[in-house]
Design an enzyme around this catalytic site. Structure first.
Site, PDB file in Angstrom:
ATOM      1  N   HIS A 123       5.622   2.884 -11.567  1.00  0.00           N
ATOM      2  CA  HIS A 123       4.305   3.464 -11.332  1.00  0.00           C
ATOM      3  C   HIS A 123       4.500   4.949 -11.024  1.00  0.00           C
ATOM      4  O   HIS A 123       5.522   5.358 -10.483  1.00  0.00           O
ATOM      5  CB  HIS A 123       3.658   2.743 -10.145  1.00  0.00           C
ATOM      6  CG  HIS A 123       2.232   3.082  -9.881  1.00  0.00           C
ATOM      7  ND1 HIS A 123       1.859   4.256  -9.256  1.00  0.00           N
ATOM      8  CD2 HIS A 123       1.076   2.406 -10.131  1.00  0.00           C
ATOM      9  CE1 HIS A 123       0.540   4.275  -9.133  1.00  0.00           C
ATOM     10  NE2 HIS A 123       0.034   3.176  -9.657  1.00  0.00           N
ATOM     11  N   ASP A 200       9.512   0.187  -4.192  1.00  0.00           N
ATOM     12  CA  ASP A 200       8.055   0.121  -4.246  1.00  0.00           C
ATOM     13  C   ASP A 200       7.678  -1.357  -4.245  1.00  0.00           C
ATOM     14  O   ASP A 200       7.832  -2.049  -5.236  1.00  0.00           O
ATOM     15  CB  ASP A 200       7.567   0.817  -5.520  1.00  0.00           C
ATOM     16  CG  ASP A 200       6.084   0.619  -5.786  1.00  0.00           C
ATOM     17  OD1 ASP A 200       5.407  -0.062  -4.987  1.00  0.00           O
ATOM     18  OD2 ASP A 200       5.603   1.125  -6.822  1.00  0.00           O
ATOM     19  N   GLN A 203       3.430  -4.470  -5.434  1.00  0.00           N
ATOM     20  CA  GLN A 203       3.056  -5.662  -6.188  1.00  0.00           C
ATOM     21  C   GLN A 203       3.856  -6.900  -5.775  1.00  0.00           C
ATOM     22  O   GLN A 203       3.687  -7.974  -6.369  1.00  0.00           O
ATOM     23  CB  GLN A 203       3.248  -5.422  -7.690  1.00  0.00           C
ATOM     24  CG  GLN A 203       2.458  -4.263  -8.253  1.00  0.00           C
ATOM     25  CD  GLN A 203       0.953  -4.483  -8.190  1.00  0.00           C
ATOM     26  OE1 GLN A 203       0.476  -5.610  -8.055  1.00  0.00           O
ATOM     27  NE2 GLN A 203       0.191  -3.410  -8.283  1.00  0.00           N
ATOM     28  N   LYS A 226      -3.762  -4.042  -1.367  1.00  0.00           N
ATOM     29  CA  LYS A 226      -3.292  -4.972  -2.397  1.00  0.00           C
ATOM     30  C   LYS A 226      -2.916  -6.332  -1.809  1.00  0.00           C
ATOM     31  O   LYS A 226      -2.500  -7.234  -2.534  1.00  0.00           O
ATOM     32  CB  LYS A 226      -2.103  -4.367  -3.144  1.00  0.00           C
ATOM     33  CG  LYS A 226      -2.455  -3.115  -3.947  1.00  0.00           C
ATOM     34  CD  LYS A 226      -1.256  -2.595  -4.716  1.00  0.00           C
ATOM     35  CE  LYS A 226      -1.530  -1.237  -5.341  1.00  0.00           C
ATOM     36  NZ  LYS A 226      -2.492  -1.281  -6.440  1.00  0.00           N
ATOM     37  N   CYS A 366      -1.252   3.986 -14.625  1.00  0.00           N
ATOM     38  CA  CYS A 366      -0.382   4.938 -13.906  1.00  0.00           C
ATOM     39  C   CYS A 366       1.083   4.713 -14.265  1.00  0.00           C
ATOM     40  O   CYS A 366       1.968   4.729 -13.406  1.00  0.00           O
ATOM     41  CB  CYS A 366      -0.580   4.838 -12.394  1.00  0.00           C
ATOM     42  SG  CYS A 366      -2.227   5.287 -11.849  1.00  0.00           S
TER      43      CYS A 366
END
Length: 412
Positions: A123, A200, A203, A226, A366
């Site tokens: 991302h 990251d 998700q 999220k 993104c």
């Protein structure tokens, strides 16, 4: 399926509405998730009963707010299995967290010629900060390759790691391909070269159990919105010995210990990084989200999403002209399905699906470097969560087929 998705769905007021004369099927969960009543009430209760600034006042409301704010930090600590709450920094979200690492740790530790490794699946939030860091320090930004299937190529990673590698920054789960990267194995490879691993986790944290100590990561970033929490709140986890050596990125009130005319000293962890009035309601809402997801169970969520993908996949395989990006083996991916329909622009697909009550994403997500690698200007994306049901899957597939029929043959 034994997982009671219908039961959990009732906790989300927004999902009960009608959109364009159809029951709403919300499949844009990779962008943001909906909020259960428990989270909404926690935020409302704070503003109605405890609204005050934290860490400063000695009156009842201030002490109550501070207790709730720090309790939320401890909830996050236990949720991700950090060694201590001081390793949990509240930020505005994943983007801010990753920028803090690049700005504070990166600028202090990289020299000209050092190397930063990322992957093409990242991302932009886990790419642009490293681009800027490389420019500022004259470091080299390099990319780990992907396999034909869309998985991270571990052989490529092994071949690129060297004594020049100082930072490796990778997604735990791709927001486009849905692949789950083997972070623990990667961490051991990275640490063998004495580099640090930045992950990251935006998700990943909402969809599977995450144990930062077991994964052996150095930094781990994720967002509240999220994971059924509010917007504007996120987390940066960092190992204490790294955080202690880092300078704050923002300066002002609350993060200082002493201020003199020409210099200042900082508070201890974690407060030295949290300048100004924090997002108190957001942190309390995030704590409520952690409580809620813990009740549902992250293992149960992960297992159910795999079952939901197994239910969806045969139906998708029967849609002519459908291209799915990423591995076709559902065991290798999360509940993210990125696709295109031949001859139909993704924005047209998303618009047509919306007219049938199905909310999906369209665009580059993104991830423009990845789009170029996939030879796609943009794609459509459906992303599922534990409150999505098999009925939602059926409505999604029916809407997809109707969309294809409309753009192929028009209205009869």
């Amino acid at each position: 399926m034994s997982f009671p998705a219908d039961k959990w769905k009732k906790d989300f007021p927004i999902l009960a509405q009608i959109v364009n004369d159809e029951p709403l099927v919300y499949l844009d969960n990779a962008a943001t998730t909906q909020k259960p009543t428990a989270v909404l009430k926690a935020i409302e209760t704070y503003y109605c009963e405890s609204n005050a600034n934290v860490h400063r006042g000695v009156h009842t409301l201030a002490e109550r707010a501070t207790t709730q704010y720090e309790a939320a930090r401890e909830k996050v600590q236990h949720f991700i299995h950090a060694a201590e709450s001081a390793e949990v920094l509240f930020t505005r979200g994943t983007t801010t967290s990753l920028n803090w690492v690049a700005k504070s740790y990166g600028e202090a530790n990289l020299q000209p010629g050092d190397e930063i490794l990322v992957s093409v699946m990242e991302h932009h939030s886990n790419l642009i900060p490293w681009q800027q860091l490389a420019k500022k320090t004259q470091a080299v930004l390099s990319y780990v390759e992907l396999t034909e299937e869309g998985l991270l190529d571990l052989d490529s990673l092994r071949g690129q790691l060297s004594e020049k590698t100082k930072i490796v920054a990778l997604a735990h789960v791709s927001n486009v391909l849905g692949v789950v990267n083997p972070i623990q194995e990667i961490a051991r490879l990275v640490h063998a070269t004495e580099a640090v691993l930045v992950v990251d986790g935006a998700q990943a944290v909402p969809h599977m159990p995450v144990d930062v100590q077991e994964l052996e990561v150095d930094f781990y970033a994720f967002s509240g919105h999220k994971m059924v929490g509010p917007t504007g709140i996120g987390v940066l986890y960092g190992k204490r010995h790294l955080l202690e050596k880092m300078e704050p990125v923002e300066f002002g009130g609350e993060m200082i210990e002493f201020v003199y005319e020409q210099e200042s000293t900082w508070k201890e962890l974690p407060w030295k990084f949290e300048a100004g009035t924090p997002n108190i309601a957001g942190a309390i809402g995030l704590g409520a989200a952690v409580d809620y997801l813990s009740t549902v169970g992250l293992v149960a969520i992960q297992d159910y999403e795999h079952e939901l993908m197994a239910y969806l996949w045969p139906k998708l395989m029967e849609v002519p002209g459908l291209t799915i990006y990423g591995p076709l083996d559902t065991a290798k991916r999360s509940g993210i399905v990125t696709f295109n329909l031949d001859g139909i622009h993704p924005h047209d697909v998303a618009t047509a699906m919306d007219m049938q009550g199905v909310a999906i994403r369209a665009g580059n997500h993104c991830a423009q470097p990845l789009m170029r690698k996939l030879a796609a200007d943009s794609t459509a994306r459906a992303s599922f969560y534990f409150y999505n049901t098999t009925a939602d899957v059926d409505q999604f597939v029916e809407a997809l087929l109707a969309t294809k029929e409309f753009f192929t043959h028009g209205l009869n």
